[in-house]
Design a protein around this motif. Sequence first.
Motif, PDB file in Angstrom:
ATOM      1  N   VAL A   2      55.972 -14.076 -73.244  1.00 58.52           N
ATOM      2  CA  VAL A   2      55.828 -13.648 -74.627  1.00 58.52           C
ATOM      3  C   VAL A   2      54.840 -12.492 -74.661  1.00 58.52           C
ATOM      4  CG1 VAL A   2      55.096 -14.309 -76.955  1.00 58.52           C
ATOM      5  CG2 VAL A   2      56.303 -15.965 -75.504  1.00 58.52           C
ATOM      6  N   SER A  25      57.323 -10.609 -78.958  1.00 66.31           N
ATOM      7  CA  SER A  25      58.602 -10.237 -78.372  1.00 66.31           C
ATOM      8  C   SER A  25      58.743 -10.919 -77.008  1.00 66.31           C
ATOM      9  CB  SER A  25      58.720  -8.724 -78.209  1.00 66.31           C
ATOM     10  OG  SER A  25      57.707  -8.239 -77.345  1.00 66.31           O
ATOM     11  N   ARG A  27      60.488 -13.681 -76.240  1.00 64.70           N
ATOM     12  CA  ARG A  27      61.112 -14.981 -76.437  1.00 64.70           C
ATOM     13  C   ARG A  27      61.012 -15.336 -77.900  1.00 64.70           C
ATOM     14  NH1 ARG A  27      59.566 -19.320 -71.693  1.00 64.70           N
ATOM     15  NH2 ARG A  27      60.511 -18.187 -69.959  1.00 64.70           N
ATOM     16  N   THR A  28      61.914 -16.178 -78.333  1.00 66.17           N
ATOM     17  CA  THR A  28      61.784 -16.690 -79.680  1.00 66.17           C
ATOM     18  C   THR A  28      60.559 -17.598 -79.756  1.00 66.17           C
ATOM     19  OG1 THR A  28      62.833 -17.977 -81.421  1.00 66.17           O
ATOM     20  CG2 THR A  28      63.298 -18.651 -79.174  1.00 66.17           C
ATOM     21  N   VAL A  29      59.826 -17.494 -80.827  1.00 63.51           N
ATOM     22  CA  VAL A  29      58.584 -18.250 -80.930  1.00 63.51           C
ATOM     23  C   VAL A  29      58.727 -19.481 -81.816  1.00 63.51           C
ATOM     24  CG1 VAL A  29      57.082 -16.316 -80.385  1.00 63.51           C
ATOM     25  CG2 VAL A  29      57.786 -16.706 -82.751  1.00 63.51           C
ATOM     26  N   SER A  30      59.964 -19.918 -82.042  1.00 62.76           N
ATOM     27  CA  SER A  30      60.173 -21.053 -82.934  1.00 62.76           C
ATOM     28  C   SER A  30      59.574 -22.343 -82.376  1.00 62.76           C
ATOM     29  CB  SER A  30      61.664 -21.238 -83.208  1.00 62.76           C
ATOM     30  OG  SER A  30      62.359 -21.457 -81.980  1.00 62.76           O
ATOM     31  N   ASN A  31      59.367 -22.425 -81.067  1.00 65.28           N
ATOM     32  CA  ASN A  31      58.767 -23.613 -80.457  1.00 65.28           C
ATOM     33  C   ASN A  31      57.313 -23.377 -80.060  1.00 65.28           C
ATOM     34  OD1 ASN A  31      61.066 -25.261 -80.599  1.00 65.28           O
ATOM     35  ND2 ASN A  31      61.908 -24.286 -78.773  1.00 65.28           N
ATOM     36  N   TRP A  53      55.114 -22.772 -85.888  1.00 64.87           N
ATOM     37  CA  TRP A  53      56.341 -22.178 -86.408  1.00 64.87           C
ATOM     38  C   TRP A  53      57.331 -23.228 -86.881  1.00 64.87           C
ATOM     39  CZ3 TRP A  53      55.860 -16.818 -85.769  1.00 64.87           C
ATOM     40  CH2 TRP A  53      56.895 -16.071 -86.309  1.00 64.87           C
ATOM     41  N   ARG A  54      57.594 -24.220 -85.999  1.00 66.13           N
ATOM     42  CA  ARG A  54      58.635 -25.200 -86.310  1.00 66.13           C
ATOM     43  C   ARG A  54      58.277 -26.055 -87.514  1.00 66.13           C
ATOM     44  NH1 ARG A  54      59.755 -29.594 -81.808  1.00 66.13           N
ATOM     45  NH2 ARG A  54      60.353 -27.773 -80.593  1.00 66.13           N
ATOM     46  N   ARG A  72      53.896 -15.857 -91.755  1.00 69.94           N
ATOM     47  CA  ARG A  72      54.858 -15.341 -90.784  1.00 69.94           C
ATOM     48  C   ARG A  72      55.975 -14.589 -91.486  1.00 69.94           C
ATOM     49  NH1 ARG A  72      58.429 -20.697 -89.164  1.00 69.94           N
ATOM     50  NH2 ARG A  72      59.297 -21.064 -91.236  1.00 69.94           N
ATOM     51  N   ASN A  74      59.822 -14.309 -90.348  1.00 72.14           N
ATOM     52  CA  ASN A  74      60.807 -14.738 -89.354  1.00 72.14           C
ATOM     53  C   ASN A  74      61.633 -13.582 -88.829  1.00 72.14           C
ATOM     54  OD1 ASN A  74      60.016 -17.382 -89.596  1.00 72.14           O
ATOM     55  ND2 ASN A  74      61.679 -17.967 -90.969  1.00 72.14           N
ATOM     56  N   ASN A  77      59.650 -11.636 -86.412  1.00 71.51           N
ATOM     57  CA  ASN A  77      58.968 -12.387 -85.356  1.00 71.51           C
ATOM     58  C   ASN A  77      57.481 -12.033 -85.332  1.00 71.51           C
ATOM     59  OD1 ASN A  77      59.972 -14.436 -83.709  1.00 71.51           O
ATOM     60  ND2 ASN A  77      59.799 -13.195 -81.868  1.00 71.51           N
TER      61      ASN A  77
END
Length: 119
Positions: A2, A25, A27-31, A53-54, A72, A74, A77
């Motif tokens: 990340v 940037s 990776r997705t940071v949802s986790n 995030w989640r 945030r 979305n 990101n």
Amino acid sequence: QVLLVESGGGLVQAGGSLRLSCAASGRTVSNYVMGWFRQAPGRVREFVADFTWRENSTRYADSVKGRFTISRDNAKNTVYLQMNSLKPEDTAVYYCAARRLEFDTYNYWGEGTQVIVSS
């Protein structure tokens, strides 16, 4: 991996406001948990705020509660730190960091952005 890039620091008078941005940037940071830390000259780095995030949940250091807001975007990101009613003691280099939700240690750090609050 990340990659975190902060922006928005600067010089402001006491009582003023600044908004810091942290663009993620790679990776997705949802986790992930996204955090803001700061380090003043001669002091250890300290926690400021974080955003899960989640769960869409936030936490703040007592020293900034009621003055700072983490949020945030979305689509971008990006995590923001809105800082209001700034005080000279808020002067520090502010760092964005990220960790996976299941871990306690922040693995990814930005380069930092300088915030100076004049009295």
